[in-house]
Scaffold this active site. Structure first.
Site, PDB file in Angstrom:
ATOM      1  N   HIS A 129      38.187  45.906  40.643  1.00 42.83           N
ATOM      2  CA  HIS A 129      39.014  46.487  41.700  1.00 42.83           C
ATOM      3  C   HIS A 129      40.199  47.268  41.137  1.00 42.83           C
ATOM      4  O   HIS A 129      40.813  48.046  41.858  1.00 42.83           O
ATOM      5  CB  HIS A 129      39.472  45.409  42.689  1.00 42.83           C
ATOM      6  CG  HIS A 129      40.602  44.539  42.216  1.00 42.83           C
ATOM      7  ND1 HIS A 129      40.409  43.271  41.714  1.00 42.83           N
ATOM      8  CD2 HIS A 129      41.933  44.752  42.177  1.00 42.83           C
ATOM      9  CE1 HIS A 129      41.578  42.744  41.399  1.00 42.83           C
ATOM     10  NE2 HIS A 129      42.523  43.624  41.669  1.00 42.83           N
ATOM     11  N   ASP A 159      33.802  41.122  39.982  1.00 46.01           N
ATOM     12  CA  ASP A 159      35.093  41.802  39.784  1.00 46.01           C
ATOM     13  C   ASP A 159      35.435  41.944  38.297  1.00 46.01           C
ATOM     14  O   ASP A 159      36.595  41.805  37.903  1.00 46.01           O
ATOM     15  CB  ASP A 159      36.212  41.068  40.515  1.00 46.01           C
ATOM     16  CG  ASP A 159      37.424  41.960  40.763  1.00 46.01           C
ATOM     17  OD1 ASP A 159      37.270  43.197  40.716  1.00 46.01           O
ATOM     18  OD2 ASP A 159      38.527  41.437  40.981  1.00 46.01           O
ATOM     19  N   SER A 233      46.450  41.757  37.983  1.00 47.16           N
ATOM     20  CA  SER A 233      44.987  41.829  38.004  1.00 47.16           C
ATOM     21  C   SER A 233      44.451  42.420  36.714  1.00 47.16           C
ATOM     22  O   SER A 233      44.869  43.495  36.286  1.00 47.16           O
ATOM     23  CB  SER A 233      44.517  42.679  39.189  1.00 47.16           C
ATOM     24  OG  SER A 233      44.824  42.061  40.408  1.00 47.16           O
TER      25      SER A 233
END
Length: 480
Positions: A129, A159, A233
């Site tokens: 992402h 992911d 992230s």
């Protein structure tokens, strides 16, 4: 002489006044000065205790030596995406003549983190992402070097993404065995939260094997109370030896991620990330998943009673596809799968999640309840196709290709297939099918996934009607 409460109130008012009149940097300076002043006045506030530098001649433990080795391997990942601007006035010739430089596109930028896992090849691990739909990806190293990155592949369902940077003198983090993690182990999260570079937080492992979270794809997360905020992230979760145990991916906050960390962070285990990277490198940037080739539903109390089972948990087999790994293993309709390779299976979703995390060819020992008795069946996962051509299902679907529904949507409660592509001018296009349409139901028969969708066309329906979701709208489409 002023009474003590008045002095405290004046001191608080002065501090607040400084905050209102100055910026953040000045505030930090004032807080430091105020702390020194308070310490010098024990009559107002007692001095805070501090840890000694050594105890019995032994230096106090510190994470600094480990972090000095590890932090150069954590990078900042910057992405840019060109987005076409939809302007209703742009189609007006008069408006275009009056404003010839009207912008037709804009650039969206986002910032995340990444981890160098191979210093020789320049491999950087990050989240899917973080780089999704990016037209340009660049990496900023801890030493300030900025490099354009090459996209090698990604897997939306877990992911995980892999990029490469052309640089020398890199530092990599060795991957640990995340399967050895236990609840209570100390871990450290490193990343770039809110665009701040090289930020470190610490905590413990709160849970392992966390799953069942809506909207997050295939799940086997490490849960930690180390602070993980936007921008973290793709960053590193390391153990006290400086080994990578996970890739930070999300934080759970009912008020939204921008509300800050509340001690519920999630990371992708390094073992899972390693398996995905191996597949991305071997399969030209894609992951090929395995499947048992069956359909199941979660065991309910009513079904459990009908099957003579005293425990209400497991996945009930409702359909077994011919030629599948499940058929070869001898699974039958009505069997209840309660464990796979020793891992509890409490629901149909849990079985699907477990399947999706295993490589093709993985042998499975399935613990099954059949006719009130326990037995163990041996099965192997077979490769499932990435996409199926509509022409192979029904001539009316010629020109369209169908793929598995993304796991993020499946875990949010949807089931079915997604239209991957539609050829221009094809029969599917003439029937108004569009890429991105989600097919929930069809007059061909019941299905929950791509294999079931294929099997439903064993007999071509006289009238083909698809129930689809397009954007926020749902409706039925007659396919001629």
């Amino acid at each position: 002489m002023r009474p003590l409460p008045t002095l405290i109130a004046l001191a608080a008012a002065a501090a607040f006044g400084g905050f209102a009149a100055t910026g953040l940097t000045t505030l930090i300076d004032q807080r430091a000065q105020a702390a020194a002043a308070v310490t010098a006045a024990p009559a107002l506030v007692p001095a805070m205790g501090s840890l000694p530098a050594a105890v019995d001649g032994q230096a106090m433990p510190s994470l600094a030596p480990m972090l000095q080795r590890v932090m150069p391997a954590v990078v900042s990942v910057n992405t840019k995406q060109v987005v076409r601007v939809r302007n209703p006035f742009a189609d007006d010739p008069f408006f275009r003549r009056m404003f010839p430089n009207i912008p037709q596109e804009r650039i969206n930028e986002s910032l995340g983190s990444g981890v160098i896992i191979d210093a020789v090849n320049g491999y950087v691990l990050t989240n899917h992402h973080v780089i999704e739909n990016a037209d340009d990806v660049s990496v900023t190293l801890a030493d300030g070097r900025q490099l354009k990155a090459e996209f090698l592949g990604s897997d939306a369902d877990t992911d995980v993404a892999l990029i490469r940077i052309p640089a020398d003198k890199l530092t990599a983090i060795p991957l640990a065995n995340s399967g050895a993690l236990n609840v209570g182990d100390f871990v450290v999260a490193i990343g770039n939260p809110f665009g701040l570079s090289q930020t470190v937080t610490s905590g413990i492992v709160s849970a392992v094997g966390r799953s069942g979270i809506r909207g997050l794809g295939l799940q086997n997360f490490i849960q930690t109370d180390a602070s993980i905020n936007p921008g973290n992230s793709g960053g590193a979760l390391v153990n006290l030896q400086g080994q990578l145990v996970g890739i930070n991916t999300a934080s759970l906050n009912p008020q939204g991620s921008m509300a800050g960390n509340i001690g519920l962070g999630l990371a992708i285990p390094s073992n899972l990330a390693r398996d995905v990277v191996d597949q991305l490198l071997k399969n030209n940037g894609v992951v090929i998943r395995g499947t048992l080739g069956l359909e199941t539903q979660t065991l309910t109390p009513q079904v459990a009673q009908g099957l003579g089972l005293g425990e209400t948990r497991g996945a009930v087999v409702t359909r077994v596809y011919a030629g599948s790994g499940a058929a070869a293993a001898g699974l039958k309709t009505g069997d209840v799968i309660v464990a796979a390779n020793g891992q509890r299976i409490d629901s149909a979703e849990a079985l699907h999640n477990y399947e999706g995390l295993q490589p093709v060819g993985t042998p499975l020992a399935l613990e099954v309840r059949r006719d009130g008795k326990s037995l163990t069946l041996r099965a192997a996962l077979k490769a499932q196709p990435g996409a199926v051509a509509g022409a192979s299902l029904d001539p009316r679907l010629t020109g369209a290709s169908f793929a598995e529904l993304p796991e993020a949507q499946r875990s949010a409660g949807l089931s079915g297939v997604v239209i991957k592509d539609v050829a221009r001018g094809s029969r599917a296009a003439q029937n108004r099918l569009q890429p991105g349409d989600i097919v929930l139901e069809a007059s061909s028969g019941e299905f929950t996934d791509l294999a079931g969708f294929q099997a439903s066309f064993a007999r071509k329906p006289q009238q083909l009607v698809l129930q689809i979701i397009r954007g926020n709208a749902r409706g039925n489409l007659l396919v001629q």
